[in-house]
Design an enzyme around this catalytic site. Structure first.
Site, PDB file in Angstrom:
ATOM      1  N   ARG A   5       0.996  -1.653   0.712  1.00  0.00           N
ATOM      2  CA  ARG A   5       0.437  -0.198   0.103  1.00  0.00           C
ATOM      3  C   ARG A   5       0.885   1.572   0.052  1.00  0.00           C
ATOM      4  O   ARG A   5       1.845   1.279   0.394  1.00  0.00           O
ATOM      5  CB  ARG A   5      -1.086   0.328   1.371  1.00  0.00           C
ATOM      6  CG  ARG A   5      -2.082  -1.089   1.248  1.00  0.00           C
ATOM      7  CD  ARG A   5      -2.876  -0.921   2.405  1.00  0.00           C
ATOM      8  NE  ARG A   5      -1.819  -2.029   3.159  1.00  0.00           N
ATOM      9  CZ  ARG A   5      -2.728  -2.104   4.536  1.00  0.00           C
ATOM     10  NH1 ARG A   5      -3.280  -1.061   5.240  1.00  0.00           N
ATOM     11  NH2 ARG A   5      -1.798  -2.569   5.265  1.00  0.00           N
ATOM     12  N   ARG A  61       2.061   5.742 -15.713  1.00  0.00           N
ATOM     13  CA  ARG A  61       2.731   5.019 -16.800  1.00  0.00           C
ATOM     14  C   ARG A  61       4.145   6.273 -17.730  1.00  0.00           C
ATOM     15  O   ARG A  61       5.603   5.585 -17.705  1.00  0.00           O
ATOM     16  CB  ARG A  61       2.073   5.164 -17.616  1.00  0.00           C
ATOM     17  CG  ARG A  61       1.321   4.298 -18.793  1.00  0.00           C
ATOM     18  CD  ARG A  61       0.544   3.471 -19.624  1.00  0.00           C
ATOM     19  NE  ARG A  61       1.106   2.444 -19.295  1.00  0.00           N
ATOM     20  CZ  ARG A  61      -0.715   2.148 -18.886  1.00  0.00           C
ATOM     21  NH1 ARG A  61      -1.577   1.807 -19.843  1.00  0.00           N
ATOM     22  NH2 ARG A  61      -0.633   0.767 -18.604  1.00  0.00           N
ATOM     23  N   CYS A  72      -7.410   3.802 -12.069  1.00  0.00           N
ATOM     24  CA  CYS A  72      -7.462   4.183 -10.860  1.00  0.00           C
ATOM     25  C   CYS A  72      -9.209   4.648 -11.279  1.00  0.00           C
ATOM     26  O   CYS A  72      -9.825   4.548 -12.171  1.00  0.00           O
ATOM     27  CB  CYS A  72      -6.675   5.776 -11.115  1.00  0.00           C
ATOM     28  SG  CYS A  72      -7.182   6.823 -10.721  1.00  0.00           S
ATOM     29  N   GLU A  75     -12.075   8.196  -5.447  1.00  0.00           N
ATOM     30  CA  GLU A  75     -12.034   7.484  -4.049  1.00  0.00           C
ATOM     31  C   GLU A  75     -13.449   8.217  -3.185  1.00  0.00           C
ATOM     32  O   GLU A  75     -13.961   9.789  -4.247  1.00  0.00           O
ATOM     33  CB  GLU A  75     -11.122   8.179  -2.956  1.00  0.00           C
ATOM     34  CG  GLU A  75     -11.621   7.768  -1.244  1.00  0.00           C
ATOM     35  CD  GLU A  75     -10.334   7.980  -0.344  1.00  0.00           C
ATOM     36  OE1 GLU A  75      -8.565   7.709  -0.863  1.00  0.00           O
ATOM     37  OE2 GLU A  75     -10.668   8.524  -0.297  1.00  0.00           O
ATOM     38  N   ARG A  87      -4.106   7.226  -3.481  1.00  0.00           N
ATOM     39  CA  ARG A  87      -3.428   6.144  -2.690  1.00  0.00           C
ATOM     40  C   ARG A  87      -3.269   4.867  -3.538  1.00  0.00           C
ATOM     41  O   ARG A  87      -3.733   5.181  -4.429  1.00  0.00           O
ATOM     42  CB  ARG A  87      -4.943   5.365  -1.417  1.00  0.00           C
ATOM     43  CG  ARG A  87      -4.414   6.666  -0.410  1.00  0.00           C
ATOM     44  CD  ARG A  87      -6.049   6.080   0.337  1.00  0.00           C
ATOM     45  NE  ARG A  87      -6.208   6.779   1.528  1.00  0.00           N
ATOM     46  CZ  ARG A  87      -6.059   7.305   2.787  1.00  0.00           C
ATOM     47  NH1 ARG A  87      -4.237   6.208   2.885  1.00  0.00           N
ATOM     48  NH2 ARG A  87      -6.124   8.408   3.362  1.00  0.00           N
ATOM     49  N   TYR A 102       3.990   6.132   2.832  1.00  0.00           N
ATOM     50  CA  TYR A 102       3.449   6.655   3.149  1.00  0.00           C
ATOM     51  C   TYR A 102       3.980   8.072   3.080  1.00  0.00           C
ATOM     52  O   TYR A 102       5.086   8.644   4.222  1.00  0.00           O
ATOM     53  CB  TYR A 102       2.726   6.761   4.147  1.00  0.00           C
ATOM     54  CG  TYR A 102       1.704   5.748   4.230  1.00  0.00           C
ATOM     55  CD1 TYR A 102       0.659   5.750   3.956  1.00  0.00           C
ATOM     56  CD2 TYR A 102       2.111   4.597   4.626  1.00  0.00           C
ATOM     57  CE1 TYR A 102      -0.395   4.440   3.978  1.00  0.00           C
ATOM     58  CE2 TYR A 102       1.301   3.448   3.885  1.00  0.00           C
ATOM     59  CZ  TYR A 102      -0.168   3.133   4.138  1.00  0.00           C
ATOM     60  OH  TYR A 102      -1.090   2.358   4.160  1.00  0.00           O
ATOM     61  N   ARG A 110      -6.369   5.707   8.562  1.00  0.00           N
ATOM     62  CA  ARG A 110      -7.389   5.962   7.713  1.00  0.00           C
ATOM     63  C   ARG A 110      -8.534   7.068   8.520  1.00  0.00           C
ATOM     64  O   ARG A 110      -9.435   5.486   8.538  1.00  0.00           O
ATOM     65  CB  ARG A 110      -8.039   5.822   6.288  1.00  0.00           C
ATOM     66  CG  ARG A 110      -6.621   6.107   5.798  1.00  0.00           C
ATOM     67  CD  ARG A 110      -6.618   5.385   4.101  1.00  0.00           C
ATOM     68  NE  ARG A 110      -8.171   5.493   3.478  1.00  0.00           N
ATOM     69  CZ  ARG A 110      -8.912   5.534   2.226  1.00  0.00           C
ATOM     70  NH1 ARG A 110      -8.178   4.456   2.210  1.00  0.00           N
ATOM     71  NH2 ARG A 110      -9.722   6.046   1.990  1.00  0.00           N
TER      72      ARG A 110
END
Ligand code: DC
Length: 335
Positions: A5, A61, A72, A75, A87, A102, A110
């Site tokens: 992550r 890319r 993608c 959120e 994220r 992070y 979160r």
């Protein structure tokens, strides 16, 4: 296969900033996990709705991450979620433990989706645990609970009542009726004794020793531990003390035991006391610390000791920033 992550933020909704932030995050994910580009199977981004000027998949890319599937999505807009945030979840062929990344103030915690988390930091006097606990609470934007302050308030009450801390039956009567509460003002803890803020009054060397003595009585611990558990159950918080990992929250996922040599701890405490205007000597502070360690470690009820699953940190040669970074990294790896 591992899932790595990552998250990062940008200051403005600007194509260049997004491209740079995504490139930086992806490069760190690749390098910190020792991945060859062809080991990345797929990369999934989410982006907050306040960023519209560049698709992170396109940015990845352009930064050279084109051999894997990229995706993608936006959120959901949820109150309390971090703003201007990108994220990522990278699926890669590897048998190593993933190192998550992070950056730029993005944290693992979160608020929009996480449940309550508690961080236990135990250690002896002067180990630096309270300084570091406050830094971590601030960084994670959760409460800091100084459990020592509660035992100090018990000691202050006994002193004000004129009862010797050795007089167990009388101390029991006082503790049965004592009213200790913890309140938060501007994020800082206020320790309330019978409705009065005693946060400053409990900081003297005399109260330190008395607190160590009264905290050994099981009836004192029972009452304080129950209060600590209530607070920890209702709020995400960093708790510092002597028995958090072993007794107050034995199932806590994030446990740390911080310590330093008695000389280093005495030196830190001495400097703190001088700043606060107490007249004392380094030698006396060292003697107090050694006596208090002995009393806290040898009492029968929940003595000061490292929980088996606590991460051990010797802070003797570390700055508070270094200790806080180490603890935050460890939380990040386990979350
Ligand atoms: O962390 P501190 O110096 O403020 O703690 C004062 C005393 O309180 C310490 O000598 C032992 C006791 N204490 C305890 O027994 N358990 C805790 N969780 C915190 C403090």
């Amino acid at each position: 296969m591992i899932a790595i992550r990552g998250a990062t933020t940008v200051e403005k909704d600007c194509e260049q900033q997004i491209k740079y932030a995504v490139g930086e995050m992806m490069t760190q994910i690749r390098d910190k996990n020792g991945l060859d580009a062809d080991k990345i199977v797929c990369t999934m981004f989410t982006i907050t709705s306040d960023l519209k000027s560049c698709n992170p998949a396109k940015a990845a890319r352009e930064a050279g991450f084109y051999s894997s599937a990229l995706f993608c999505s936006q959120e959901p807009e949820i109150l309390g979620a971090l703003q201007k945030c990108i994220r990522v979840m990278v699926l890669a062929e590897s048998d190593k433990k993933p190192v998550h990344v992070y950056l730029n103030g993005a944290t693992v915690l979160r608020k929009d989706i996480s449940s309550i988390i508690n961080v236990a930091i135990d250690g002896p006097a002067g180990s630096g645990k309270s300084t570091v606990a406050k830094m971590i609470a601030k960084k994670l934007d959760i409460l800091y609970l100084d459990t020592g302050a509660m035992y100090r308030a018990c000691a202050l009450k006994c002193k004000m009542s004129g009862v010797s801390v050795e007089n167990e039956p009388e101390i029991k009567k006082i503790i049965d009726k004592i009213d200790i509460k913890v309140e938060y003002r501007g994020g800082a803890q206020s320790t309330m004794l019978d409705g009065e803020d005693v946060s400053e009054l409990i900081r003297s060397p005399e109260i330190s020793m008395l607190a160590s003595t009264v905290s050994a009585y099981p009836f004192v611990r029972e009452k304080m531990v129950s209060l600590q558990r209530q607070i920890a159950k209702a709020h995400s918080c960093v708790l510092d003390g002597r028995d958090i990992g072993t007794n107050v929250l034995p199932d806590c996922k994030f446990k740390f035991f911080v310590t330093a040599s008695p000389e280093v701890r005495a030196d830190r405490r001495y400097k703190e006391l001088v700043i606060k205007g107490f007249k004392t000597s380094l030698d006396d502070v060292l003697k107090d610390i050694v006596a208090r360690d002995n009393q806290d470690e040898t009492r029968k009820s929940a003595p000061l000791k490292r929980a088996k699953d606590a991460v051990f940190v010797d802070t003797s040669k570390m700055t508070p920033d270094e200790v806080a970074d180490l603890i935050l990294k460890s939380i990040q790896e386990k979350i």
